[in-house]
Design a protein around this motif. Sequence first.
Motif, PDB file in Angstrom:
ATOM      1  N   LEU A  12       0.828  -1.213   0.000  1.00  0.00           N
ATOM      2  CA  LEU A  12       0.000   0.000   0.000  1.00  0.00           C
ATOM      3  C   LEU A  12       0.860   1.261   0.000  1.00  0.00           C
ATOM      4  O   LEU A  12       0.513   2.267  -0.632  1.00  0.00           O
ATOM      5  CB  LEU A  12      -0.938  -0.008   1.198  1.00  0.00           C
ATOM      6  N   VAL A  13       2.004   1.220   0.686  1.00  0.00           N
ATOM      7  CA  VAL A  13       2.901   2.385   0.690  1.00  0.00           C
ATOM      8  C   VAL A  13       3.493   2.587  -0.701  1.00  0.00           C
ATOM      9  O   VAL A  13       3.575   3.716  -1.200  1.00  0.00           O
ATOM     10  CB  VAL A  13       4.008   2.211   1.758  1.00  0.00           C
ATOM     11  N   ILE A  14       3.897   1.496  -1.341  1.00  0.00           N
ATOM     12  CA  ILE A  14       4.452   1.609  -2.695  1.00  0.00           C
ATOM     13  C   ILE A  14       3.397   2.145  -3.656  1.00  0.00           C
ATOM     14  O   ILE A  14       3.681   3.028  -4.482  1.00  0.00           O
ATOM     15  CB  ILE A  14       5.002   0.245  -3.161  1.00  0.00           C
ATOM     16  N   LEU A  15       2.178   1.645  -3.539  1.00  0.00           N
ATOM     17  CA  LEU A  15       1.104   2.159  -4.385  1.00  0.00           C
ATOM     18  C   LEU A  15       0.774   3.611  -4.043  1.00  0.00           C
ATOM     19  O   LEU A  15       0.238   4.348  -4.875  1.00  0.00           O
ATOM     20  CB  LEU A  15      -0.153   1.298  -4.239  1.00  0.00           C
ATOM     21  N   GLY A  16       1.105   4.035  -2.837  1.00  0.00           N
ATOM     22  CA  GLY A  16       0.801   5.385  -2.383  1.00  0.00           C
ATOM     23  C   GLY A  16       1.572   6.466  -3.101  1.00  0.00           C
ATOM     24  O   GLY A  16       1.214   7.639  -3.030  1.00  0.00           O
ATOM     25  N   PHE A  17       2.652   6.092  -3.812  1.00  0.00           N
ATOM     26  CA  PHE A  17       3.381   7.110  -4.570  1.00  0.00           C
ATOM     27  C   PHE A  17       2.533   7.639  -5.722  1.00  0.00           C
ATOM     28  O   PHE A  17       2.723   8.769  -6.160  1.00  0.00           O
ATOM     29  CB  PHE A  17       4.716   6.544  -5.078  1.00  0.00           C
ATOM     30  N   GLY A  18       1.598   6.828  -6.198  1.00  0.00           N
ATOM     31  CA  GLY A  18       0.707   7.292  -7.256  1.00  0.00           C
ATOM     32  C   GLY A  18      -0.563   7.912  -6.715  1.00  0.00           C
ATOM     33  O   GLY A  18      -1.142   8.803  -7.335  1.00  0.00           O
ATOM     34  N   ASN A  19      -1.014   7.441  -5.556  1.00  0.00           N
ATOM     35  CA  ASN A  19      -2.273   7.918  -4.976  1.00  0.00           C
ATOM     36  C   ASN A  19      -2.114   7.894  -3.459  1.00  0.00           C
ATOM     37  O   ASN A  19      -1.955   6.837  -2.864  1.00  0.00           O
ATOM     38  CB  ASN A  19      -3.420   7.021  -5.431  1.00  0.00           C
ATOM     39  N   SER A  20      -2.158   9.040  -2.827  1.00  0.00           N
ATOM     40  CA  SER A  20      -1.865   9.125  -1.393  1.00  0.00           C
ATOM     41  C   SER A  20      -2.937   8.476  -0.525  1.00  0.00           C
ATOM     42  O   SER A  20      -2.726   8.288   0.674  1.00  0.00           O
ATOM     43  CB  SER A  20      -1.666  10.570  -0.973  1.00  0.00           C
ATOM     44  N   VAL A  21      -4.080   8.113  -1.092  1.00  0.00           N
ATOM     45  CA  VAL A  21      -5.123   7.436  -0.320  1.00  0.00           C
ATOM     46  C   VAL A  21      -4.616   6.075   0.164  1.00  0.00           C
ATOM     47  O   VAL A  21      -4.963   5.609   1.245  1.00  0.00           O
ATOM     48  CB  VAL A  21      -6.414   7.282  -1.164  1.00  0.00           C
ATOM     49  N   TYR A  22      -3.740   5.459  -0.638  1.00  0.00           N
ATOM     50  CA  TYR A  22      -3.166   4.169  -0.237  1.00  0.00           C
ATOM     51  C   TYR A  22      -2.297   4.301   1.010  1.00  0.00           C
ATOM     52  O   TYR A  22      -2.184   3.374   1.791  1.00  0.00           O
ATOM     53  CB  TYR A  22      -2.365   3.554  -1.382  1.00  0.00           C
ATOM     54  N   TRP A  23      -1.642   5.467   1.172  1.00  0.00           N
ATOM     55  CA  TRP A  23      -0.861   5.670   2.394  1.00  0.00           C
ATOM     56  C   TRP A  23      -1.771   5.685   3.620  1.00  0.00           C
ATOM     57  O   TRP A  23      -1.438   5.137   4.661  1.00  0.00           O
ATOM     58  CB  TRP A  23      -0.078   6.983   2.308  1.00  0.00           C
ATOM     59  N   LEU A  24      -2.902   6.325   3.471  1.00  0.00           N
ATOM     60  CA  LEU A  24      -3.861   6.338   4.578  1.00  0.00           C
ATOM     61  C   LEU A  24      -4.370   4.926   4.868  1.00  0.00           C
ATOM     62  O   LEU A  24      -4.552   4.542   6.030  1.00  0.00           O
ATOM     63  CB  LEU A  24      -5.032   7.267   4.264  1.00  0.00           C
ATOM     64  N   ALA A  25      -4.589   4.151   3.805  1.00  0.00           N
ATOM     65  CA  ALA A  25      -5.029   2.764   3.994  1.00  0.00           C
ATOM     66  C   ALA A  25      -3.950   1.949   4.706  1.00  0.00           C
ATOM     67  O   ALA A  25      -4.245   1.140   5.584  1.00  0.00           O
ATOM     68  CB  ALA A  25      -5.380   2.137   2.649  1.00  0.00           C
ATOM     69  N   ALA A  26      -2.680   2.167   4.344  1.00  0.00           N
ATOM     70  CA  ALA A  26      -1.585   1.455   5.002  1.00  0.00           C
ATOM     71  C   ALA A  26      -1.518   1.828   6.481  1.00  0.00           C
ATOM     72  O   ALA A  26      -1.337   0.959   7.350  1.00  0.00           O
ATOM     73  CB  ALA A  26      -0.258   1.772   4.316  1.00  0.00           C
ATOM     74  N   ALA A  27      -1.684   3.099   6.769  1.00  0.00           N
ATOM     75  CA  ALA A  27      -1.670   3.544   8.164  1.00  0.00           C
ATOM     76  C   ALA A  27      -2.841   2.936   8.933  1.00  0.00           C
ATOM     77  O   ALA A  27      -2.686   2.510  10.084  1.00  0.00           O
ATOM     78  CB  ALA A  27      -1.718   5.067   8.233  1.00  0.00           C
TER      79      ALA A  27
END
Length: 96
Positions: A12-27
């Motif tokens: 999810l963090v790696i995918l978060g570079f394209g879409n920051s919503v994935y960073w929130l999902a990882a958190a």
Amino acid sequence: MGTIVLAGAAVLVILGFGNSVYWLAAAAVLFLYMQYGRGASSTPSSRGGSGSGSGVMPADYRSYRDRRDKQAKWDRRYRRERPFESRRQEREKKGS
């Protein structure tokens, strides 16, 4: 289980570079795992109430024994304070 959660969070963090919503999902995944995951069962809890119907396995035998003793204490208190109700429940249990 922890390895799967960490790997999923890394993806999810790696995918978060394209879409920051994935960073929130990882958190959120990491937060939920820390709160309710495997490691949370070994820490002592300050919440009250009986955990007999929760379906959670005890962290060790000592915590199981503590909960069992607490439940037995409440059962004895209930029978002492409500003798007629406890006798009725025993009759119904024997009749079934």
